[in-house]
Design a protein around this motif. Structure first.
Motif, PDB file in Angstrom:
ATOM      1  N   LEU A   5      20.037  11.405  30.490  1.00  0.00           N
ATOM      2  CA  LEU A   5      20.788  12.848  30.934  1.00  0.00           C
ATOM      3  C   LEU A   5      20.914  13.836  30.020  1.00  0.00           C
ATOM      4  CD1 LEU A   5      24.247  10.717  32.024  1.00  0.00           C
ATOM      5  CD2 LEU A   5      22.143  11.500  33.321  1.00  0.00           C
ATOM      6  N   LEU A   6      20.613  13.524  28.750  1.00  0.00           N
ATOM      7  CA  LEU A   6      20.248  14.445  27.578  1.00  0.00           C
ATOM      8  C   LEU A   6      19.264  15.493  28.114  1.00  0.00           C
ATOM      9  CD1 LEU A   6      21.695  13.737  25.090  1.00  0.00           C
ATOM     10  CD2 LEU A   6      19.582  13.534  24.076  1.00  0.00           C
ATOM     11  N   MET A   7      18.173  14.978  28.809  1.00  0.00           N
ATOM     12  CA  MET A   7      17.308  15.992  29.147  1.00  0.00           C
ATOM     13  C   MET A   7      17.722  16.851  30.189  1.00  0.00           C
ATOM     14  SD  MET A   7      13.335  14.085  28.780  1.00  0.00           S
ATOM     15  CE  MET A   7      13.268  13.338  27.385  1.00  0.00           C
ATOM     16  N   PHE A   8      18.337  16.243  31.164  1.00  0.00           N
ATOM     17  CA  PHE A   8      18.808  17.088  32.374  1.00  0.00           C
ATOM     18  C   PHE A   8      20.166  17.813  31.879  1.00  0.00           C
ATOM     19  CE2 PHE A   8      17.732  12.717  34.588  1.00  0.00           C
ATOM     20  CZ  PHE A   8      16.482  13.322  35.050  1.00  0.00           C
ATOM     21  N   GLN A   9      20.829  17.441  31.018  1.00  0.00           N
ATOM     22  CA  GLN A   9      21.984  18.562  30.574  1.00  0.00           C
ATOM     23  C   GLN A   9      21.248  19.710  29.836  1.00  0.00           C
ATOM     24  OE1 GLN A   9      25.036  16.960  28.348  1.00  0.00           O
ATOM     25  NE2 GLN A   9      26.025  15.827  29.903  1.00  0.00           N
ATOM     26  N   ALA A  10      20.145  19.430  29.293  1.00  0.00           N
ATOM     27  CA  ALA A  10      19.207  20.774  28.710  1.00  0.00           C
ATOM     28  C   ALA A  10      18.608  21.547  29.509  1.00  0.00           C
ATOM     29  CB  ALA A  10      18.101  20.154  27.629  1.00  0.00           C
ATOM     30  N   GLY A  11      18.675  21.098  31.000  1.00  0.00           N
ATOM     31  CA  GLY A  11      18.030  21.986  32.174  1.00  0.00           C
ATOM     32  C   GLY A  11      16.972  21.564  32.580  1.00  0.00           C
ATOM     33  N   LEU A  12      16.403  20.390  32.294  1.00  0.00           N
ATOM     34  CA  LEU A  12      14.936  20.035  32.799  1.00  0.00           C
ATOM     35  C   LEU A  12      15.037  19.440  34.217  1.00  0.00           C
ATOM     36  CD1 LEU A  12      14.460  20.237  29.568  1.00  0.00           C
ATOM     37  CD2 LEU A  12      12.907  18.326  29.892  1.00  0.00           C
ATOM     38  N   SER A  13      14.278  19.527  35.073  1.00  0.00           N
ATOM     39  CA  SER A  13      14.244  18.987  36.260  1.00  0.00           C
ATOM     40  C   SER A  13      13.638  17.581  36.363  1.00  0.00           C
ATOM     41  CB  SER A  13      13.283  19.629  37.178  1.00  0.00           C
ATOM     42  OG  SER A  13      11.795  19.586  36.792  1.00  0.00           O
ATOM     43  N   ASN A  14      13.730  16.645  37.301  1.00  0.00           N
ATOM     44  CA  ASN A  14      12.901  15.343  37.315  1.00  0.00           C
ATOM     45  C   ASN A  14      11.810  15.668  36.955  1.00  0.00           C
ATOM     46  OD1 ASN A  14      15.114  13.938  38.418  1.00  0.00           O
ATOM     47  ND2 ASN A  14      15.074  14.999  40.208  1.00  0.00           N
ATOM     48  N   THR A  15      10.788  16.392  37.514  1.00  0.00           N
ATOM     49  CA  THR A  15       9.334  16.586  36.914  1.00  0.00           C
ATOM     50  C   THR A  15       9.131  16.897  35.570  1.00  0.00           C
ATOM     51  OG1 THR A  15       8.944  17.298  39.263  1.00  0.00           O
ATOM     52  CG2 THR A  15       7.221  17.518  37.443  1.00  0.00           C
ATOM     53  N   GLU A  16       9.930  17.841  34.895  1.00  0.00           N
ATOM     54  CA  GLU A  16       9.870  18.093  33.832  1.00  0.00           C
ATOM     55  C   GLU A  16      10.374  17.040  32.759  1.00  0.00           C
ATOM     56  OE1 GLU A  16      10.386  22.865  33.637  1.00  0.00           O
ATOM     57  OE2 GLU A  16      12.359  21.566  33.626  1.00  0.00           O
ATOM     58  N   ALA A  17      11.503  16.359  33.083  1.00  0.00           N
ATOM     59  CA  ALA A  17      12.142  15.258  32.113  1.00  0.00           C
ATOM     60  C   ALA A  17      11.217  14.151  32.423  1.00  0.00           C
ATOM     61  CB  ALA A  17      13.406  14.826  32.838  1.00  0.00           C
ATOM     62  N   LEU A  18      10.627  13.719  33.229  1.00  0.00           N
ATOM     63  CA  LEU A  18       9.604  12.591  33.426  1.00  0.00           C
ATOM     64  C   LEU A  18       8.305  12.920  32.732  1.00  0.00           C
ATOM     65  CD1 LEU A  18      10.691  11.050  36.755  1.00  0.00           C
ATOM     66  CD2 LEU A  18      10.587   9.817  34.675  1.00  0.00           C
ATOM     67  N   ALA A  19       8.108  14.094  32.989  1.00  0.00           N
ATOM     68  CA  ALA A  19       6.846  14.665  32.179  1.00  0.00           C
ATOM     69  C   ALA A  19       6.802  14.582  30.627  1.00  0.00           C
ATOM     70  CB  ALA A  19       6.344  15.995  32.472  1.00  0.00           C
ATOM     71  N   ALA A  20       8.018  15.044  29.985  1.00  0.00           N
ATOM     72  CA  ALA A  20       8.498  14.765  28.675  1.00  0.00           C
ATOM     73  C   ALA A  20       8.290  13.160  28.210  1.00  0.00           C
ATOM     74  CB  ALA A  20       9.822  15.270  28.339  1.00  0.00           C
ATOM     75  N   ASN A  21       9.196  12.629  29.206  1.00  0.00           N
ATOM     76  CA  ASN A  21       9.139  11.177  28.789  1.00  0.00           C
ATOM     77  C   ASN A  21       7.740  10.442  28.899  1.00  0.00           C
ATOM     78  OD1 ASN A  21      11.154   9.036  28.286  1.00  0.00           O
ATOM     79  ND2 ASN A  21      10.674   7.940  30.204  1.00  0.00           N
ATOM     80  N   ALA A  22       6.925  11.048  29.689  1.00  0.00           N
ATOM     81  CA  ALA A  22       5.440  10.667  29.829  1.00  0.00           C
ATOM     82  C   ALA A  22       4.825  10.645  28.263  1.00  0.00           C
ATOM     83  CB  ALA A  22       4.661  11.257  30.930  1.00  0.00           C
TER      84      ALA A  22
END
Length: 435
Positions: A32-49
């Protein structure tokens, strides 16, 4: 204090418990930290990748640190790195950083975790081998799963409810403090037993020597290689499920701020992990071969993920996630004992780290793909796709099954050397001992 097999096992379980408590303190709300920072599913999972990519990049180098400078050095380095990067994670959320910052911090965060990945198990096996402990490795690893479940249950519940009372950033500050405390405990209790650090010669040359030996005794052994490759898809889908289950459960609940609910879900998953650890030996007894245990786990988890995608109800989804955790915990001790039975002590941490690297490589590719599927088709379809992808591991594990023989049906005591005659299609390879 004179080291005994009992004190070694107690130290191992203590470190496992405290590590699980510290790490899981943010598990209920980490994505949720990434989603609250404004990232989409694709962006958040790319960062987690990129976090997963960090595992692939750093697993073997940090494993060679454990095999050249010592398991204790590697563990302490991991604790300090995780402390700093956890604070950076909080800072990225606080300033609403973009996807590139999250990717960079995730990469560094992975470096800390990789220092733990092979060193802890290698330290345990080395010490029990040296002390001539007559027990089975599965027993200790299964108890480790139970302790991990206890720590995860406590940490995930406490972290989620703290987020409910404050915000999703505060649990990261608490985790940083817990990781620092864990590092101090490891410094006091964890000392290399049955392993002598090899510091002769330039460090890079020593690391290269251990790496070459680990590839020779790990990747070049078919029985090890196919099990490693089988973990690629399972690890990739596992990262995805762990990351997106939080927003999915909040969607099912109809409340995007129900952080306490996520704590309950994480605690339920942790309790299932404890049960899985308790049942691991009984699960193993149902099969003659350890690879057969892994095959059954793949089929079960694939079915659970597909069912998760079509569940549509919060209570059912939580139960299915708990079932996934139980199955994974029940299978893991067999996999750990299988690999440890094939890896020599000198390259144990490196080969375990190499195994983790191979598994993480699948997550680098699959997380953005499944994240894109979630953006285009929503979470249920992505879970179904993840379940179907699990089946890719079946033919790989069947290949490994061809090379498994009677010496791998039960966990031999640490240090027991058995002569393994490979089948005609498998060229002779050196003996070796590894989750």
């Amino acid at each position: 204090m004179v080291a005994t097999s009992r004190t070694v096992r107690r130290t191992y379980l203590t470190l496992v418990s405290l590590n699980a408590l510290a790490v899981s303190f943010v598990w209920g709300i980490n994505s949720l930290l990434m989603f609250q920072a404004g990232l989409s599913n694709t962006e958040a999972l790319a960062a987690n990748a990129c976090f997963t990519l960090g595992y692939a990049l750093f697993d073997v180098p940090t494993g060679t640190i454990a095999d050249t400078w010592g398991r204790r050095v590697s563990y302490l380095l991991g604790g300090l790195t995780l402390f700093v990067t956890t604070l950076l994670y909080w800072l990225a959320w606080h300033v609403h950083a973009g996807v590139l910052v999250w990717a960079a911090v995730s990469l560094l965060l992975a470096a800390g975790f990789t220092c733990f990945s092979g060193a802890t198990d290698a330290w345990l096996v080395d010490a029990l081998h040296f002390l001539r402990w007559p027990g089975r490795l599965e027993t200790v690893f299964a108890r480790g799963q139970v302790c991990t479940g206890v720590g995860t249950l406590a940490g995930s519940l406490a972290g989620a409810w703290l987020a409910q009372l404050t915000d999703v950033g505060t649990p990261f500050l608490v985790r940083a403090g817990l990781v620092l405390a864990l590092t101090v405990v490891a410094w006091r209790l964890m000392h290399d037993i049955g392993f002598t650090p090899r510091r002769a010669g330039p460090p890079l040359r020593a690391m290269r020597r251990v790496l070459d030996a680990s590839i020779r005794d790990g990747w070049h052994r078919p029985a090890v290689r196919w099990v490693m490759l089988g973990a690629c898809v399972a690890a990739g889908t596992g990262y995805f499920v762990a990351f997106v289950q939080k927003p999915y459960l909040l969607d099912l609940a109809g409340d995007r701020n129900a952080y306490g609910l996520l704590g309950v879900a994480a605690a339920l998953t942790a309790a299932a992990q404890m049960v899985g650890g308790l049942l691991a030996n009984r699960f193993q007894s149902l099969f003659r071969w350890r690879v057969s245990v892994l095959l059954a786990g793949v089929l079960l988890n694939a079915a659970l993920l597909v069912a998760l995608g079509v569940a549509g109800r919060l209570s059912v989804a939580m139960a299915l996630l708990a079932g996934n955790s139980l199955a994974s915990a029940g299978v893991l001790p067999s996999r750990q004992a299988y690999l440890n039975g094939l890896i020599p002590a000198g390259e144990r941490a490196t080969v375990l780290s190499f195994d983790s690297m191979v598994g993480s490589s699948g997550g680098v590719v699959l997380q953005p793909v499944l994240g894109r599927a979630a953006d285009v088709w929503d979470y249920p379809a992505a879970f179904v796709l993840a379940g179907l992808l699990q089946l890719v591991a079946l033919p790989l594990l069947l290949r490994a099954r061809r090379y498994e023989n009677g010496s791998l049906t039960a966990g031999p005591p640490p240090g027991t050397r058995t002569r393994r005659t490979p089948p005609p299609s498998c060229p002779p390879t050196p003996s070796r001992a590894r989750e």
